[in-house]
Design an enzyme around this catalytic site. Structure first.
Site, short mmCIF file in Angstrom:
data_model
loop_
_atom_site.label_atom_id
_atom_site.label_comp_id
_atom_site.label_asym_id
_atom_site.label_seq_id
_atom_site.Cartn_x
_atom_site.Cartn_y
_atom_site.Cartn_z
N ASP A 107 4.42 4.84 -3.31
CA ASP A 107 3.30 4.08 -3.08
C ASP A 107 2.92 2.74 -2.29
O ASP A 107 2.29 2.95 -0.84
CB ASP A 107 2.70 5.88 -2.47
CG ASP A 107 1.23 5.42 -3.58
OD1 ASP A 107 1.23 4.75 -4.22
OD2 ASP A 107 0.17 6.30 -2.99
N SER A 108 3.14 2.42 -3.43
CA SER A 108 2.32 0.54 -3.10
C SER A 108 3.89 0.22 -2.06
O SER A 108 2.62 -0.98 -1.22
CB SER A 108 2.91 0.11 -4.41
OG SER A 108 3.84 -0.07 -5.39
N ASP A 123 6.54 8.65 -6.05
CA ASP A 123 5.25 9.66 -5.70
C ASP A 123 5.33 10.52 -3.98
O ASP A 123 5.62 10.13 -3.37
CB ASP A 123 4.08 8.09 -4.61
CG ASP A 123 3.52 7.52 -5.84
OD1 ASP A 123 3.14 7.97 -6.93
OD2 ASP A 123 3.23 5.84 -6.02
N LYS A 128 5.57 11.59 -8.92
CA LYS A 128 4.20 11.61 -10.09
C LYS A 128 3.03 11.43 -8.49
O LYS A 128 3.41 11.69 -7.48
CB LYS A 128 4.12 9.51 -9.59
CG LYS A 128 3.14 9.84 -10.67
CD LYS A 128 3.69 8.07 -11.16
CE LYS A 128 3.19 6.14 -9.80
NZ LYS A 128 2.02 6.73 -9.20
N GLU A 178 -1.18 11.54 -8.62
CA GLU A 178 -2.60 11.12 -9.01
C GLU A 178 -3.53 11.77 -9.03
O GLU A 178 -3.69 13.15 -8.26
CB GLU A 178 -3.42 9.80 -8.43
CG GLU A 178 -2.06 8.85 -8.19
CD GLU A 178 -2.39 7.59 -6.99
OE1 GLU A 178 -4.28 7.84 -6.54
OE2 GLU A 178 -2.07 6.66 -6.76
N GLU A 198 -3.47 3.31 -14.91
CA GLU A 198 -3.56 1.95 -14.57
C GLU A 198 -4.91 1.27 -14.45
O GLU A 198 -5.89 2.61 -14.14
CB GLU A 198 -3.41 2.23 -12.84
CG GLU A 198 -3.45 0.74 -11.87
CD GLU A 198 -3.06 1.49 -10.18
OE1 GLU A 198 -1.88 2.35 -10.66
OE2 GLU A 198 -3.01 0.31 -9.71
O1 KIV Z 1 2.65 3.13 -5.83
C1 KIV Z 1 2.57 2.26 -7.24
O2 KIV Z 1 3.61 1.47 -7.83
C2 KIV Z 1 2.10 2.82 -8.38
C3 KIV Z 1 1.64 1.92 -9.75
C4 KIV Z 1 1.14 1.30 -9.99
C5 KIV Z 1 1.98 2.72 -10.67
O3 KIV Z 1 1.80 3.74 -8.84
#
Ligand code: KIV
Length: 278
Positions: A44-45, A83, A112, A114, A180
């Site tokens: 989600d970056s 994510d 993934k 969090e 992280e």
């Molecule tokens: O969204 C993302 O790119 C991430 C990484 C920074 C691990 O969660």
């Protein structure tokens, strides 16, 4: 054949460090595959580096599904992890619905999530149902309004909590956990205590693998990269130079040339012009 979570587990058992990188589109995924990187994160970056937001919070499940589907189409080998966006896994039921979309509509192999203790029921439910889950502890960007953007686990209490959360994620069935912005000694200690791999970002060399954001490694997102990234190329300035050359060639009529252009059949233009009335 795609890499599976079993292959990732074997790499961990064999002490082979696992590289992972984000990708958000078809072309990048093809390049990652050619480079032989075994895991792609559709992170989600993308909220920041693709969509221009100031955080990951505005990213929706539709966004991730669409980008993840392109990444899946672009790759044949890498294991694709996507994510689950902000507040799409507040309950196990919500998490199952979001994972269902990512696996059925986009075709990813894992998701993934969090967080620690509060998301354990969702992780357990997903893994019971056959969804491979990667955890994410330490600095968790979806909680930035609560925890700030800073290294996590510097004090004993926070460090203990992180170790307990990592063990709880493993017990709930997670196949890996991202750490992280965690001090290197703590990340190494967590890695030693877990059977599943830790994937570090800003967490030192003692993790079982490393993950980085595509734009940070390739010089595509501003002049500065975060301290934890190394710029392996300056693709942004290479693109800028290429585009300036292109614009100059258009202005000077050096582009396109005859070689870049199609030709008509003999006499076809003369005939067409003769046929045009007026
Ligand atoms: O969204 C993302 O790119 C991430 C990484 C920074 C691990 O969660």
């Amino acid at each position: 054949m795609r890499i599976t979570i079993r292959d990732i587990q074997k790499m961990t058992a064999d002490k082979v460090a696992i590289p992972m990188i984000t990708a958000y589109d078809y072309t990048s995924a093809q390049i990652v595959d050619r480079a032989g990187i075994p895991m792609i994160l559709v992170g989600d970056s993308m909220g920041m580096v693709v969509h221009g937001h100031s955080s990951t919070l505005p990213v929706t499940l539709d966004d991730i599904v669409r980008h993840a589907a392109a990444v899946v189409r672009g790759s044949t080998k890498a294991l694709i992890v996507a994510d689950l966006p902000f507040l799409t896994y507040a309950t196990p039921e919500q998490a199952v619905g979001a994972a269902q979309r990512l696996m059925q509509q986009a075709g990813v192999q894992a998701v993934k999530l969090e967080g620690g203790a509060p998301i354990i029921p969702a992780v357990r439910r997903l893994t019971e149902l056959g969804v491979p889950v990667m955890g994410h502890l330490g600095y968790t960007p979806q909680s930035e309004n609560q925890i700030g953007i800073r290294v996590q686990g510097k004090q004993a209490d926070d460090a203990r909590q992180l170790i307990e959360d990592a063990l709880a994620l493993q017990a709930a069935g997670a196949f890996a956990v991202v750490l992280e912005l965690v001090p290197a000694e703590l990340a190494a200690a967590i890695t030693d205590r877990l059977e599943i791999p830790t994937i570090g970002i800003g967490a030192g060399v003692g993790c079982a693998g490393q993950v980085q954001v595509w734009h940070d490694l390739l010089g595509l997102y501003g002049d500065k990269s975060p301290r934890h990234a190394r710029r392996y190329a300056e693709i942004g300035s290479a693109i800028e130079a290429a585009l300036k050359e292109y614009a100059g060639d258009v202005a000077s009529h050096a582009f396109p040339t005859a070689a870049n252009s199609a030709k008509m059949e003999p006499d076809a233009l003369a005939q067409a012009l003769a046929d045009v009335k007026g």
